[in-house]
Design a protein around this motif. Sequence first.
Motif, PDB file in Angstrom:
ATOM      1  N   GLU A  66      -6.890   2.472   0.354  1.00  0.00           N
ATOM      2  CA  GLU A  66      -7.795   2.678  -0.772  1.00  0.00           C
ATOM      3  C   GLU A  66      -7.640   1.576  -1.799  1.00  0.00           C
ATOM      4  OE1 GLU A  66     -10.036   5.346   0.540  1.00  0.00           O
ATOM      5  OE2 GLU A  66     -10.250   4.896  -1.581  1.00  0.00           O
ATOM      6  N   LEU A  67      -6.367   1.285  -2.106  1.00  0.00           N
ATOM      7  CA  LEU A  67      -6.102   0.257  -3.099  1.00  0.00           C
ATOM      8  C   LEU A  67      -6.593  -1.106  -2.618  1.00  0.00           C
ATOM      9  CD1 LEU A  67      -4.788  -0.138  -5.873  1.00  0.00           C
ATOM     10  CD2 LEU A  67      -2.749  -0.904  -4.681  1.00  0.00           C
ATOM     11  N   VAL A  68      -6.381  -1.371  -1.328  1.00  0.00           N
ATOM     12  CA  VAL A  68      -6.818  -2.656  -0.773  1.00  0.00           C
ATOM     13  C   VAL A  68      -8.333  -2.783  -0.875  1.00  0.00           C
ATOM     14  CG1 VAL A  68      -7.089  -3.920   1.393  1.00  0.00           C
ATOM     15  CG2 VAL A  68      -4.878  -2.982   0.770  1.00  0.00           C
ATOM     16  N   ARG A  73      -9.189  -7.466  -0.145  1.00  0.00           N
ATOM     17  CA  ARG A  73      -8.179  -7.689   0.885  1.00  0.00           C
ATOM     18  C   ARG A  73      -7.241  -8.835   0.535  1.00  0.00           C
ATOM     19  NH1 ARG A  73      -8.162 -10.348   5.930  1.00  0.00           N
ATOM     20  NH2 ARG A  73     -10.122 -11.352   5.491  1.00  0.00           N
ATOM     21  N   LYS A  74      -7.775  -9.858  -0.082  1.00  0.00           N
ATOM     22  CA  LYS A  74      -6.942 -11.042  -0.265  1.00  0.00           C
ATOM     23  C   LYS A  74      -6.244 -11.071  -1.606  1.00  0.00           C
ATOM     24  CE  LYS A  74      -9.420 -13.761   3.012  1.00  0.00           C
ATOM     25  NZ  LYS A  74     -10.355 -14.826   3.300  1.00  0.00           N
ATOM     26  N   ASP A  75      -6.628 -10.193  -2.525  1.00  0.00           N
ATOM     27  CA  ASP A  75      -6.035 -10.251  -3.858  1.00  0.00           C
ATOM     28  C   ASP A  75      -4.864  -9.308  -4.045  1.00  0.00           C
ATOM     29  OD1 ASP A  75      -9.284 -10.712  -5.367  1.00  0.00           O
ATOM     30  OD2 ASP A  75      -7.765 -12.164  -4.727  1.00  0.00           O
ATOM     31  N   VAL A  76      -4.711  -8.350  -3.155  1.00  0.00           N
ATOM     32  CA  VAL A  76      -3.711  -7.313  -3.387  1.00  0.00           C
ATOM     33  C   VAL A  76      -2.303  -7.860  -3.131  1.00  0.00           C
ATOM     34  CG1 VAL A  76      -3.692  -6.403  -1.055  1.00  0.00           C
ATOM     35  CG2 VAL A  76      -3.315  -4.868  -2.944  1.00  0.00           C
ATOM     36  N   THR A  77      -1.331  -7.423  -3.943  1.00  0.00           N
ATOM     37  CA  THR A  77       0.053  -7.886  -3.771  1.00  0.00           C
ATOM     38  C   THR A  77       0.938  -6.721  -3.378  1.00  0.00           C
ATOM     39  OG1 THR A  77       0.654  -7.463  -6.056  1.00  0.00           O
ATOM     40  CG2 THR A  77      -0.249  -9.631  -5.550  1.00  0.00           C
ATOM     41  N   ARG A  83       3.935  -0.369  -6.750  1.00  0.00           N
ATOM     42  CA  ARG A  83       3.818   0.235  -8.073  1.00  0.00           C
ATOM     43  C   ARG A  83       2.882   1.436  -8.053  1.00  0.00           C
ATOM     44  NH1 ARG A  83       0.599  -1.344 -12.255  1.00  0.00           N
ATOM     45  NH2 ARG A  83      -0.076  -3.053 -10.928  1.00  0.00           N
ATOM     46  N   VAL A  84       1.800   1.309  -7.308  1.00  0.00           N
ATOM     47  CA  VAL A  84       0.816   2.391  -7.294  1.00  0.00           C
ATOM     48  C   VAL A  84       1.259   3.532  -6.397  1.00  0.00           C
ATOM     49  CG1 VAL A  84      -1.545   2.946  -6.623  1.00  0.00           C
ATOM     50  CG2 VAL A  84      -1.075   0.827  -7.838  1.00  0.00           C
ATOM     51  N   ILE A  85       1.895   3.178  -5.280  1.00  0.00           N
ATOM     52  CA  ILE A  85       2.226   4.204  -4.279  1.00  0.00           C
ATOM     53  C   ILE A  85       3.429   5.039  -4.685  1.00  0.00           C
ATOM     54  CG2 ILE A  85       2.865   4.541  -1.866  1.00  0.00           C
ATOM     55  CD1 ILE A  85       0.068   3.561  -2.283  1.00  0.00           C
TER      56      ILE A  85
ATOM     57  N   ALA B  20       4.511  -0.073   2.046  1.00  0.00           N
ATOM     58  CA  ALA B  20       3.675  -0.984   1.251  1.00  0.00           C
ATOM     59  C   ALA B  20       3.643  -2.364   1.879  1.00  0.00           C
ATOM     60  CB  ALA B  20       4.208  -1.061  -0.176  1.00  0.00           C
ATOM     61  N   SER B  21       4.795  -2.835   2.299  1.00  0.00           N
ATOM     62  CA  SER B  21       4.868  -4.155   2.909  1.00  0.00           C
ATOM     63  C   SER B  21       4.026  -4.216   4.184  1.00  0.00           C
ATOM     64  CB  SER B  21       6.329  -4.476   3.222  1.00  0.00           C
ATOM     65  OG  SER B  21       6.414  -5.636   4.003  1.00  0.00           O
ATOM     66  N   GLU B  22       4.140  -3.187   4.985  1.00  0.00           N
ATOM     67  CA  GLU B  22       3.385  -3.131   6.235  1.00  0.00           C
ATOM     68  C   GLU B  22       1.879  -3.132   5.971  1.00  0.00           C
ATOM     69  OE1 GLU B  22       4.863   0.033   8.747  1.00  0.00           O
ATOM     70  OE2 GLU B  22       2.893   0.169   9.707  1.00  0.00           O
ATOM     71  N   CYS B  23       1.450  -2.307   5.017  1.00  0.00           N
ATOM     72  CA  CYS B  23       0.023  -2.234   4.710  1.00  0.00           C
ATOM     73  C   CYS B  23      -0.481  -3.536   4.117  1.00  0.00           C
ATOM     74  CB  CYS B  23      -0.255  -1.083   3.736  1.00  0.00           C
ATOM     75  SG  CYS B  23      -0.083   0.514   4.509  1.00  0.00           S
ATOM     76  N   HIS B  24       0.351  -4.162   3.318  1.00  0.00           N
ATOM     77  CA  HIS B  24      -0.031  -5.440   2.720  1.00  0.00           C
ATOM     78  C   HIS B  24      -0.267  -6.487   3.803  1.00  0.00           C
ATOM     79  CE1 HIS B  24       1.017  -9.406   0.959  1.00  0.00           C
ATOM     80  NE2 HIS B  24       0.184  -8.991   0.031  1.00  0.00           N
ATOM     81  N   ARG B  25       0.648  -6.505   4.762  1.00  0.00           N
ATOM     82  CA  ARG B  25       0.516  -7.474   5.862  1.00  0.00           C
ATOM     83  C   ARG B  25      -0.755  -7.244   6.656  1.00  0.00           C
ATOM     84  NH1 ARG B  25       1.816  -6.830  11.198  1.00  0.00           N
ATOM     85  NH2 ARG B  25       1.951  -8.794  12.330  1.00  0.00           N
ATOM     86  N   ILE B  26      -1.009  -6.008   6.984  1.00  0.00           N
ATOM     87  CA  ILE B  26      -2.208  -5.685   7.757  1.00  0.00           C
ATOM     88  C   ILE B  26      -3.462  -6.046   6.968  1.00  0.00           C
ATOM     89  CG2 ILE B  26      -3.578  -3.760   8.651  1.00  0.00           C
ATOM     90  CD1 ILE B  26      -0.971  -2.471   9.536  1.00  0.00           C
TER      91      ILE B  26
END
Lengths: 114, 173
Positions: A66-68, A73-77, A83-85, B20-26
């Motif tokens: 959801e956050l992504v 897709r490319k801006d999320v860190t 922090r959100v989760i 979080a890391s896994e989702c970020h990578r995907i």
Amino acid sequence: MKHSVNPPPTPDKDVAEAFEKDELTLREIINIKLVESGEKENLMELVRDRLVECGWKDEMRIACRELVRKKGRKDVTVDELIRVITPKGRASVPDSVKEELLNRIQNFILSAAP
Amino acid sequence: MDLSSQVFLDLVDSVIADVASECHRIARLGLDRDLEVVEEELRLSVEARAKVADPSNNLETNTKYVVDIFGQTHPPIASEVFNCMNCGRQVVAGRFAPHLERCMGKGRKARTNATTTTRSSTAAQNRNPRRSSNQRYSPHPNSGSENQLASGSPGVASEDCSNGTVRGNGKGD
């Protein structure tokens, strides 16, 4: 004989700080013991298994998606995701899982205490 | 005990960081083919196809020159000029095949012209009957333009005659 009298830390703030420092040290000690004995690794594995079984991990992944979608897709860190989760994650752990883990940790602390 | 709760939260935080890391990578690698993304890409591809198939596009540019995937256009008749490796003359690439036919003496048409221009008429007369009968059985791809060039050019056993300046001197560079 001359004593050098050290005045006890009477102000409340100092007492609180000292108390905190002791607790940090205690926590650190416990942590070290957990790692050295390998129990931390066992607990991590247990937590992961339980959280996957009950669908908690899937819920977290949905929240991440959801956050992504929102941020792009490319801006999320990673930091932002964590922090959100985190608040949602901590709150949504099932009670049974929490209980089981707490029991195991308490047993460990009791057995590790001198 | 508060201590055990802290330890517990510590563990949960670790797992959260992993997720979080896994989702970020995907997300960054685009591995998660989301329904929305797929729909969007599908819509774009449909639009692109419609644009290509649309007849109201510039037909002048499309019918003559086809654009390939690199954006290059190829004219239907190759216009580059080079030297024939047989006779050394300058030849337009698009006319190279007919040139070779004559230049290498593929057969009747070439030799007929050669005999009529270089040999004596008596010799040609002797050979002609045979030629004509042969010609009946095997048709030649006689094109008007071919005769244009053939009139000046000799057959195989030829020395360099007038330099056949071919049309289209534009060098393909």
